[in-house]
Write an enzyme that holds these catalytic residues in place. Structure first.
Site, PDB file in Angstrom:
ATOM      1  CG  PHE A 124      17.570  19.384  31.385  1.00 28.76           C
ATOM      2  CD1 PHE A 124      17.378  20.475  30.548  1.00 28.76           C
ATOM      3  CD2 PHE A 124      16.595  18.394  31.390  1.00 28.76           C
ATOM      4  CE1 PHE A 124      16.257  20.580  29.738  1.00 28.76           C
ATOM      5  CE2 PHE A 124      15.476  18.482  30.580  1.00 28.76           C
ATOM      6  CZ  PHE A 124      15.293  19.578  29.758  1.00 28.76           C
ATOM      7  CE  LYS A 125      12.833  20.272  31.395  1.00 27.34           C
ATOM      8  NZ  LYS A 125      11.432  20.037  31.654  1.00 27.34           N
ATOM      9  CG  ASP A 126      17.628  22.327  39.077  1.00 22.54           C
ATOM     10  OD1 ASP A 126      16.550  22.853  39.390  1.00 22.54           O
ATOM     11  OD2 ASP A 126      18.005  21.225  39.528  1.00 22.54           O
ATOM     12  CG  MET A 129      13.241  27.220  36.962  1.00 20.70           C
ATOM     13  SD  MET A 129      12.234  27.661  35.522  1.00 20.70           S
ATOM     14  CE  MET A 129      11.861  26.058  34.854  1.00 20.70           C
ATOM     15  CB  THR A 157       9.252  22.299  33.802  1.00 20.69           C
ATOM     16  OG1 THR A 157       9.971  22.006  32.614  1.00 20.69           O
ATOM     17  CG2 THR A 157       8.966  23.787  33.841  1.00 20.69           C
TER      18      THR A 157
END
Length: 483
Positions: A124-126, A129, A157
């Site tokens: 989910f960090k994408d 980011m 992350t």
């Protein structure tokens, strides 16, 4: 829109200044000076916009409320460049999967997973980011400057940041991670990158040691200014802001009209993901409950049950099968407590700077504000164990044919304990199962599916530096690479 520090510094700063700065000079975290309010007409317009124009258009509308120092046309282009089906796999970008109609005492409750892991690094960090990488490149080019990003990761992350920043003009990444505590796949994703602007630092300690190093360097203002240090951790407001968008997108998919409420369950370690839900709720999105799901490292669950926030040391931080949540010092929690205490910066500083430094804990159980965590802000919580994860992964696969990762399993387990009649429950999915293959094999007796582009990644050459948990050593390494 101006931004202020959770610890009392009210000097006005605009978005692009805090984009590159990370922590505030007083050690606090930045928040907007107010949360823009979304009325019924705007919410209806956004619902139609998401259905007809897609996620990038929705992102532009929400980000525009907080970013007024980037021309609208440029911000729109950055959103359209970031949120594409080519990068995230579907037009919805964050599609919902309906697991079942969960039976409750008097009604049926729709139960969904919101897919946040279709980006380049399968986590989910994408979602934030990828936008952050484009924002950094845009603003640095506009200023003619360079930036050295110092970050800390417990698993996802790091790879999301490195894949977003690799090859970006004017950006170097120095990513710290706990040596030997990430999954083999997570390590391979990061350490196999050979780009000259990417530097991996494996710290001999736990994630909280990495996070402490990042904060120590950020608080050395002279070093920070000399080497243009920024951050991509969720202490960076821009990253948290980007995550607000998928709460609106999930809400629109789970409801037919804006008179309905939705509950969200969020697997939580550093509190950034669920803090974005808090922001969305403060803006007026009809969220009922925000359910915080922890693993055995239950510092957040303990607070929401008792009012006591008690950080743990390295020796008391458990190594679990949901390693991205092996965190016992939740940085973004300071943002919520700042709001909880009526935005009292001086008192927030006393808690997060003075009390934690002297005793490693603070207690709000007797404070009237603590009672508002549930009634006013909607927060409830629960924890999950390794045995719970195995059982939940097995149950979801056998009942619904859906394979979930260990962190999402923590979310599903806790969500089931907080279902409310007639109120849809959306669990934020956090990663694809391939990132935690050993536990999937333990639960299901089979390997998870692996996207072909990651075949053989564990066997690639690695580029990583192992270092002690010492901020001075990390600063020396950064200075050496920038010489």
């Amino acid at each position: 829109m101006n931004y202020l520090s959770t610890r009392g510094d009210t000097a006005p700063r605009n978005f692009c200044d805090i984009l590159l700065e990370g922590l505030a000079p007083d050690g606090g975290l930045y928040l907007p000076d107010h949360y823009p309010q979304v009325d019924a007409a705007t919410l209806a317009r956004w619902r139609d916009m998401y259905a007809t124009q897609g996620y990038a258009a929705l992102a532009f509308e929400i980000l525009s409320l907080y970013i007024d120092d980037i021309p609208a046309a440029d911000l729109k282009a950055l959103c359209e460049k970031t949120y594409t089906p080519a990068v995230f796999g579907t037009r919805e970008i964050v599609p919902l999967t309906k697991l079942h109609d969960a039976s409750t005492s008097s009604a049926r409750t729709d139960f969904y997973l919101e897919a946040l892991s279709n980006g380049p690094t399968l986590a989910f960090k994408d979602m934030a980011m990828q936008l952050l990488g484009n924002l950094f490149e845009y603003e640095l080019a506009r200023r003619g400057e360079q930036l050295n990003i110092l970050g800390a990761t417990s698993g996802d992350t790091g790879s999301a940041a490195e894949y977003a920043m690799r090859g970006k003009a004017g950006v170097r990444v120095f990513m710290t991670s706990p040596h030997g505590r990430m999954s083999a796949f997570q390590q391979a994703q990061m350490f196999s990158l050979q780009d000259e602007n990417i530097h991996n630092i494996a710290i001999e300690g736990v994630f909280d040691d990495c996070q402490d190093i990042v904060k120590a360097v950020s608080n050395d203002l002279a070093f920070k200014r000399q080497y243009k240090i920024g951050t991509v951790n969720s202490i960076n407001w821009a990253r948290l802001l980007a995550q607000v968008v998928y709460y609106f997108a999930g809400y629109f998919q789970a409801t037919r009209d804006n008179g309905e409420k939705v509950d969200f369950t969020v697997p939580s370690g550093n509190f950034g993901n669920v803090c974005a839900g808090h922001v969305a709720r403060m803006m007026g999105l009809p969220i009922g409950q925000l359910v915080v799901a922890t693993n055995e490292n239950d510092v957040l669950d303990e607070f929401f049950r008792t009012g006591v926030y008690r950080v743990r040391g390295s020796a008391d931080t458990h190594e679990t099968s949901s390693p991205s949540m092996d965190i016992s010092k939740a940085s973004n929690f300071e943002r919520f407590v700042f709001d909880l205490l009526g935005r009292d910066g001086a008192r927030t500083r006393l808690l997060f700077h003075d009390a934690l430094a002297s005793s490693g804990r603070f207690d709000l159980s007797a404070d009237p504000a603590f009672g508002q965590t549930r009634e006013r802000y909607g927060f409830v919580s629960g924890k999950s164990t390794h045995a719970d994860r195995l059982a939940t992964i097995r149950d979801v696969f056998e009942q619904h044919g859906v394979m979930i990762d260990t962190h999402t399993a923590d979310g599903v387990k806790v969500a089931r304990a907080h279902l409310r009649p007639g109120v849809p429950m959306v669990v934020l999915e956090t990663a694809l199962p391939i990132k935690f293959a050993a536990t999937i094999r333990e639960a299901l007796g089979r390997d998870p599916d692996r996207p072909p582009r990651f075949d053989g990644i564990e066997k690639l050459p690695r580029r990583v530096r192992v270092m002690p948990a010492d901020a001075q050593a990390v600063k020396a390494f950064v200075a050496q690479q920038c010489a």
